[in-house]
Enzyme design. Sequence first.
Site, PDB file in Angstrom:
ATOM      1  N   GLU A  34       0.837  -1.205   0.000  1.00 14.34           N
ATOM      2  CA  GLU A  34       0.000   0.000   0.000  1.00 14.34           C
ATOM      3  C   GLU A  34       0.872   1.255   0.000  1.00 14.34           C
ATOM      4  O   GLU A  34       1.857   1.329   0.737  1.00 14.34           O
ATOM      5  CB  GLU A  34      -0.888  -0.014   1.246  1.00 14.34           C
ATOM      6  CG  GLU A  34      -2.257   0.544   0.999  1.00 14.34           C
ATOM      7  CD  GLU A  34      -3.069  -0.307   0.025  1.00 14.34           C
ATOM      8  OE1 GLU A  34      -3.224   0.153  -1.132  1.00 14.34           O
ATOM      9  OE2 GLU A  34      -3.534  -1.380   0.401  1.00 14.34           O
ATOM     10  N   ASP A  37       2.818   2.114  -4.917  1.00 15.36           N
ATOM     11  CA  ASP A  37       2.710   2.218  -6.387  1.00 15.36           C
ATOM     12  C   ASP A  37       3.393   3.474  -6.934  1.00 15.36           C
ATOM     13  O   ASP A  37       4.211   3.391  -7.840  1.00 15.36           O
ATOM     14  CB  ASP A  37       1.255   2.112  -6.864  1.00 15.36           C
ATOM     15  CG  ASP A  37       0.311   3.122  -6.222  1.00 15.36           C
ATOM     16  OD1 ASP A  37       0.718   3.791  -5.248  1.00 15.36           O
ATOM     17  OD2 ASP A  37      -0.829   3.239  -6.701  1.00 15.36           O
ATOM     18  N   LEU A 124     -13.059  -0.264  -3.972  1.00 14.24           N
ATOM     19  CA  LEU A 124     -12.868  -1.553  -4.655  1.00 14.24           C
ATOM     20  C   LEU A 124     -12.779  -1.349  -6.161  1.00 14.24           C
ATOM     21  O   LEU A 124     -12.798  -2.295  -6.940  1.00 14.24           O
ATOM     22  CB  LEU A 124     -14.003  -2.517  -4.294  1.00 14.24           C
ATOM     23  CG  LEU A 124     -14.113  -2.799  -2.791  1.00 14.24           C
ATOM     24  CD1 LEU A 124     -15.282  -3.728  -2.498  1.00 14.24           C
ATOM     25  CD2 LEU A 124     -12.818  -3.398  -2.257  1.00 14.24           C
ATOM     26  N   SER A 125     -12.678  -0.098  -6.541  1.00 13.70           N
ATOM     27  CA  SER A 125     -12.397   0.293  -7.917  1.00 13.70           C
ATOM     28  C   SER A 125     -13.481  -0.080  -8.930  1.00 13.70           C
ATOM     29  O   SER A 125     -13.221  -0.739  -9.933  1.00 13.70           O
ATOM     30  CB  SER A 125     -11.038  -0.241  -8.361  1.00 13.70           C
ATOM     31  OG  SER A 125     -10.442   0.749  -9.159  1.00 13.70           O
ATOM     32  N   ASP A 171      -5.103  -0.502 -10.168  1.00 13.62           N
ATOM     33  CA  ASP A 171      -6.499  -0.942 -10.300  1.00 13.62           C
ATOM     34  C   ASP A 171      -6.778  -1.445 -11.710  1.00 13.62           C
ATOM     35  O   ASP A 171      -7.420  -2.475 -11.907  1.00 13.62           O
ATOM     36  CB  ASP A 171      -7.460   0.215 -10.001  1.00 13.62           C
ATOM     37  CG  ASP A 171      -7.270   0.769  -8.609  1.00 13.62           C
ATOM     38  OD1 ASP A 171      -6.451   0.225  -7.853  1.00 13.62           O
ATOM     39  OD2 ASP A 171      -7.954   1.770  -8.293  1.00 13.62           O
TER      40      ASP A 171
HETATM   41  P1  ADP Z   1     -14.302   3.537  -6.884  1.00 17.71           P
HETATM   42  O1  ADP Z   1     -13.475   3.538  -5.648  1.00 17.71           O
HETATM   43  O2  ADP Z   1     -15.460   2.592  -6.755  1.00 17.71           O
HETATM   44  O3  ADP Z   1     -13.507   3.327  -8.124  1.00 17.71           O
HETATM   45  P2  ADP Z   1     -14.689   6.120  -8.067  1.00 17.71           P
HETATM   46  O4  ADP Z   1     -15.205   7.375  -7.496  1.00 17.71           O
HETATM   47  O5  ADP Z   1     -13.308   6.071  -8.586  1.00 17.71           O
HETATM   48  O6  ADP Z   1     -14.958   4.984  -6.968  1.00 17.71           O
HETATM   49  O7  ADP Z   1     -15.628   5.679  -9.280  1.00 17.71           O
HETATM   50  C1  ADP Z   1     -17.029   5.674  -9.149  1.00 17.71           C
HETATM   51  C2  ADP Z   1     -17.642   6.203 -10.431  1.00 17.71           C
HETATM   52  O8  ADP Z   1     -17.535   5.226 -11.483  1.00 17.71           O
HETATM   53  C3  ADP Z   1     -19.133   6.456 -10.291  1.00 17.71           C
HETATM   54  O9  ADP Z   1     -19.382   7.762  -9.791  1.00 17.71           O
HETATM   55  C4  ADP Z   1     -19.613   6.292 -11.731  1.00 17.71           C
HETATM   56  O10 ADP Z   1     -19.366   7.460 -12.476  1.00 17.71           O
HETATM   57  C5  ADP Z   1     -18.713   5.189 -12.262  1.00 17.71           C
HETATM   58  N1  ADP Z   1     -19.365   3.894 -12.050  1.00 17.71           N
HETATM   59  C6  ADP Z   1     -18.985   2.916 -11.205  1.00 17.71           C
HETATM   60  N2  ADP Z   1     -19.822   1.865 -11.251  1.00 17.71           N
HETATM   61  C7  ADP Z   1     -20.779   2.184 -12.157  1.00 17.71           C
HETATM   62  C8  ADP Z   1     -21.942   1.528 -12.624  1.00 17.71           C
HETATM   63  N3  ADP Z   1     -22.303   0.337 -12.161  1.00 17.71           N
HETATM   64  N4  ADP Z   1     -22.685   2.153 -13.574  1.00 17.71           N
HETATM   65  C9  ADP Z   1     -22.323   3.374 -14.004  1.00 17.71           C
HETATM   66  N5  ADP Z   1     -21.250   4.043 -13.598  1.00 17.71           N
HETATM   67  C10 ADP Z   1     -20.485   3.473 -12.661  1.00 17.71           C
HETATM   68 MG    MG Z   2     -11.898   4.557  -8.680  1.00 20.84          MG
END
Ligand code: ADP
Ligand code: MG
Length: 380
Positions: A34, A37, A124-125, A171
């Site tokens: 952690e 990267d 969890l990306s 990721d």
């Molecule tokens: P994470 O830690 O989950 O990657 P982020 O903020 O980087 O969080 O990404 C989340 C964004 O990715 C959401 O706001 C949306 O724009 C897009 N996203 C993630 N999952 C979906 C989904 N199932 N359908 C549409 N957009 C999604």
């Molecule tokens: Mg993200």
Amino acid sequence: MTLEKKVVEEFRKYFGGEPDEVVRAPGRVNLIGEHTDYNGGFVMPMAINRAMFMAIRYRSDKEVHLLSADFHQPARFRLDDFKYLKPHWVEYIKGVANGLQKRKLPLQGWEGVMLGDVPRGSGLSSSAALELAAAKAFSEVSNFPWDPVDMAVVGQEAENDWVGVNCGIMDQMISSCGQAGHAYLLDCRSLEGRHVPLPDGVKVVILDTGTRRGLVDSAYNERRQQCEEACEFFGVALLRDVRPETFFAKADQLPELTRKRARHVITEDQRTLEAAEVMAAGNAERLGELMDQSHVSLRDDFEVSNDALNEMVEISRAQPGCLGARMTGAGFGGCAVALVQSDAVDVFAENVMANYNRETKTEPAVYVTEATQGACRLEK
Ligand code: ADP
Ligand code: MG
């Protein structure tokens, strides 16, 4: 119903007829490594059993028509004329299209329904899953060869340069390159990776504290700067290049904060390399110990944990069958990850939920996961 079936059903409802293909790209959890990267070091994530699914169908024109079944929201854009508009999930897909076009890959239009079960914004990306699923969709309809490493870079560029989120390459690399039953030891400088089998008889458990990172950007920039200061002191470009012996021989000449930050990164690289070795040898106990040590280092030296994460890790470790636990991801909230003996995992999950709820009055989410394959087309 599985998400794979559901996404096809949603496709039939919205577009009519059958999709040509269904593609899947997973979210991820980092087992160890952690804040290494951006220091050019080592990480060891695995792809999880939660993913973005897209049911897709070729179009003979240059348009991309989409429905997010999660947001009940359509979106579309033209491949010969698109630009960034505003924060929206479709921008991730445009960003991917832009990266592919920069690589001179000829793109065909398509229509698709998206459905995912990677929790959004939990660390969890879900964003990497979305990017890699989109890249896979383009590669299927446009018929260009799939280069998993380059597609991961396309995803990262989409996120960095198009959406404007500063993230490393981990990721996207794991969402692209993951292999079932394996974690992935990744050298973040060379982007060379090695698949390492997970030991038998253990399960990986993700524990979402429900807390979300607050001041993470400024803290992140501060950590990066402190790592750079340490690099300057040692005369290297990346902390990856400081041997532990060199570090410990000279550490007392560093200001305290810089010393602690560098100590985390340098020892974490060593732990990550050792983790891959012991994992390959099936030594789950030692892997768990290394995860425990990683948490202590992140909490005390790098100082990116928070009370909720510390509580979650303590509660986890106190359970029978828990071999190790640590915060995972950037920190200041989000998820912890634990390594638990398979036969203890149900009781573990129940106890952790109950104890965490009693201590913090919040409801954690617990996901037991196996390691899954990276971005792929699903067999019909
Ligand atoms: P994470 O830690 O989950 O990657 P982020 O903020 O980087 O969080 O990404 C989340 C964004 O990715 C959401 O706001 C949306 O724009 C897009 N996203 C993630 N999952 C979906 C989904 N199932 N359908 C549409 N957009 C999604
Ligand atoms: Mg993200």
